[in-house]
Write a protein that holds these residues in place. Sequence first.
Motif, PDB file in Angstrom:
ATOM      1  N   ILE A  24     -15.418 -47.425 112.793  1.00 57.14           N
ATOM      2  CA  ILE A  24     -14.992 -48.020 114.066  1.00 57.14           C
ATOM      3  C   ILE A  24     -14.827 -46.980 115.172  1.00 57.14           C
ATOM      4  O   ILE A  24     -14.591 -47.336 116.323  1.00 57.14           O
ATOM      5  CB  ILE A  24     -13.688 -48.819 113.897  1.00 57.14           C
ATOM      6  CG1 ILE A  24     -12.549 -47.916 113.418  1.00 57.14           C
ATOM      7  CG2 ILE A  24     -13.895 -49.984 112.926  1.00 57.14           C
ATOM      8  CD1 ILE A  24     -11.197 -48.625 113.377  1.00 57.14           C
ATOM      9  N   SER A  25     -14.966 -45.706 114.836  1.00 57.68           N
ATOM     10  CA  SER A  25     -14.794 -44.653 115.844  1.00 57.68           C
ATOM     11  C   SER A  25     -16.072 -44.354 116.608  1.00 57.68           C
ATOM     12  O   SER A  25     -16.040 -43.670 117.634  1.00 57.68           O
ATOM     13  CB  SER A  25     -14.291 -43.368 115.180  1.00 57.68           C
ATOM     14  OG  SER A  25     -15.299 -42.782 114.360  1.00 57.68           O
ATOM     15  N   ASP A  58     -18.876 -56.987 122.720  1.00 62.13           N
ATOM     16  CA  ASP A  58     -18.560 -55.564 122.664  1.00 62.13           C
ATOM     17  C   ASP A  58     -17.496 -55.169 123.680  1.00 62.13           C
ATOM     18  O   ASP A  58     -17.198 -53.993 123.860  1.00 62.13           O
ATOM     19  CB  ASP A  58     -19.816 -54.697 122.826  1.00 62.13           C
ATOM     20  CG  ASP A  58     -20.555 -54.930 124.141  1.00 62.13           C
ATOM     21  OD1 ASP A  58     -20.061 -55.714 124.988  1.00 62.13           O
ATOM     22  OD2 ASP A  58     -21.633 -54.334 124.327  1.00 62.13           O
ATOM     23  N   PRO A  60     -13.895 -54.551 124.407  1.00 58.36           N
ATOM     24  CA  PRO A  60     -12.779 -54.286 123.479  1.00 58.36           C
ATOM     25  C   PRO A  60     -11.680 -55.341 123.513  1.00 58.36           C
ATOM     26  O   PRO A  60     -11.103 -55.668 122.473  1.00 58.36           O
ATOM     27  CB  PRO A  60     -12.266 -52.915 123.936  1.00 58.36           C
ATOM     28  CG  PRO A  60     -13.453 -52.257 124.567  1.00 58.36           C
ATOM     29  CD  PRO A  60     -14.204 -53.374 125.249  1.00 58.36           C
ATOM     30  N   ALA A  64     -10.681 -57.575 120.318  1.00 55.52           N
ATOM     31  CA  ALA A  64      -9.307 -57.619 119.829  1.00 55.52           C
ATOM     32  C   ALA A  64      -8.801 -59.050 119.731  1.00 55.52           C
ATOM     33  O   ALA A  64      -8.117 -59.417 118.762  1.00 55.52           O
ATOM     34  CB  ALA A  64      -8.404 -56.799 120.749  1.00 55.52           C
ATOM     35  N   GLY A  67     -10.533 -60.663 116.843  1.00 60.29           N
ATOM     36  CA  GLY A  67      -9.984 -60.060 115.633  1.00 60.29           C
ATOM     37  C   GLY A  67      -8.615 -60.618 115.285  1.00 60.29           C
ATOM     38  O   GLY A  67      -8.284 -60.800 114.107  1.00 60.29           O
ATOM     39  N   GLU A 104      -7.942 -55.287 108.360  1.00 63.44           N
ATOM     40  CA  GLU A 104      -7.104 -54.319 109.068  1.00 63.44           C
ATOM     41  C   GLU A 104      -7.785 -53.740 110.308  1.00 63.44           C
ATOM     42  O   GLU A 104      -7.107 -53.354 111.260  1.00 63.44           O
ATOM     43  CB  GLU A 104      -6.699 -53.197 108.115  1.00 63.44           C
ATOM     44  CG  GLU A 104      -5.715 -53.652 107.037  1.00 63.44           C
ATOM     45  CD  GLU A 104      -5.474 -52.595 105.982  1.00 63.44           C
ATOM     46  OE1 GLU A 104      -6.008 -51.464 106.148  1.00 63.44           O
ATOM     47  OE2 GLU A 104      -4.775 -52.880 104.994  1.00 63.44           O
ATOM     48  N   LYS A 105      -9.122 -53.696 110.312  1.00 66.32           N
ATOM     49  CA  LYS A 105      -9.792 -53.046 111.449  1.00 66.32           C
ATOM     50  C   LYS A 105     -10.749 -53.955 112.206  1.00 66.32           C
ATOM     51  O   LYS A 105     -11.464 -53.487 113.101  1.00 66.32           O
ATOM     52  CB  LYS A 105     -10.521 -51.790 110.983  1.00 66.32           C
ATOM     53  CG  LYS A 105     -11.604 -52.011 109.923  1.00 66.32           C
ATOM     54  CD  LYS A 105     -12.149 -50.660 109.450  1.00 66.32           C
ATOM     55  CE  LYS A 105     -13.206 -50.807 108.379  1.00 66.32           C
ATOM     56  NZ  LYS A 105     -13.691 -49.506 107.887  1.00 66.32           N
ATOM     57  N   ASP A 107     -10.292 -55.969 114.500  1.00 70.30           N
ATOM     58  CA  ASP A 107     -10.014 -56.047 115.937  1.00 70.30           C
ATOM     59  C   ASP A 107     -10.355 -54.760 116.680  1.00 70.30           C
ATOM     60  O   ASP A 107     -10.133 -54.664 117.889  1.00 70.30           O
ATOM     61  CB  ASP A 107      -8.551 -56.417 116.180  1.00 70.30           C
ATOM     62  CG  ASP A 107      -7.574 -55.520 115.433  1.00 70.30           C
ATOM     63  OD1 ASP A 107      -8.007 -54.755 114.535  1.00 70.30           O
ATOM     64  OD2 ASP A 107      -6.371 -55.578 115.734  1.00 70.30           O
ATOM     65  N   HIS A 108     -10.920 -53.773 115.964  1.00 67.34           N
ATOM     66  CA  HIS A 108     -11.334 -52.525 116.597  1.00 67.34           C
ATOM     67  C   HIS A 108     -12.822 -52.240 116.386  1.00 67.34           C
ATOM     68  O   HIS A 108     -13.266 -51.104 116.574  1.00 67.34           O
ATOM     69  CB  HIS A 108     -10.501 -51.353 116.065  1.00 67.34           C
ATOM     70  CG  HIS A 108      -9.068 -51.373 116.506  1.00 67.34           C
ATOM     71  ND1 HIS A 108      -8.080 -52.023 115.808  1.00 67.34           N
ATOM     72  CD2 HIS A 108      -8.465 -50.847 117.607  1.00 67.34           C
ATOM     73  CE1 HIS A 108      -6.927 -51.881 116.444  1.00 67.34           C
ATOM     74  NE2 HIS A 108      -7.134 -51.177 117.535  1.00 67.34           N
ATOM     75  N   PRO A 110     -16.777 -51.834 116.975  1.00 71.59           N
ATOM     76  CA  PRO A 110     -17.589 -51.547 118.165  1.00 71.59           C
ATOM     77  C   PRO A 110     -18.226 -52.801 118.746  1.00 71.59           C
ATOM     78  O   PRO A 110     -18.387 -52.929 119.955  1.00 71.59           O
ATOM     79  CB  PRO A 110     -18.648 -50.569 117.644  1.00 71.59           C
ATOM     80  CG  PRO A 110     -18.033 -49.960 116.422  1.00 71.59           C
ATOM     81  CD  PRO A 110     -17.184 -51.029 115.814  1.00 71.59           C
TER      82      PRO A 110
END
Length: 214
Positions: A24-25, A58, A60, A64, A67, A104-105, A107-108, A110
């Motif tokens: 996700i980074s 895309d 954010p 979120a 998500g 857990e991720k 909502d983050h 890309p």
Amino acid sequence: MPKLGLTADQLLSTTRSVRKRLDISRPVERAVIEECLNLALQAPNGGNRNLWRWIVVDDPAKVAAIGAQYKAMFDQPLSARSEPIPDNVERFDLVHDSVRALVEKIDHMPALLIPLMPGRAEGKTPMQQAVMWGSIVQAVWSFFLALRERGLGSAWTTVSLGREREIAEILGIPFESYTQVGLFPIAYTQGTDFKPAWREPLAEVLDYNGFTAR
């Protein structure tokens, strides 16, 4: 975009639903997503009518918000969001851990992909439903294959359909006019060394010329 150079057999046997190893980074370029979608659109669809619609999310804030709806479904009892898991599923504990990692991720991510088909599945006959799903599912899987060849991955998720109306409101989808097919995260993968997964042996699920009770 560099490709992995997998053979057709490697691509087909090692394309997985990826959850823990979605990065996700790292941003995902729209050009890459569009390249994969252009390949996906070559999949067969009923009458070659091209009725599908594809929404890539895309932004954010919207990722979120969607998500959060996905996560809310996991506050429901398992019976409300999944079929019972058979006892013979190998290493299901690892699958469960993987699913939780995605929750857990989610909502983050890309990017997220939400394919649509016109109309509502409710009230359709089995044949009409087969036409609907049979005109989109293979295209989504082609998208997965195209991602894999480019070092990206996704996960096949449908639990979001428990919050389909809420997600439709976030994205301005006319709820009565379109059915969401699922919610598919898009991200580069951490490493590309995926392997074939456990499946029941072919002999346990294959019959010729008729059904055999097992």
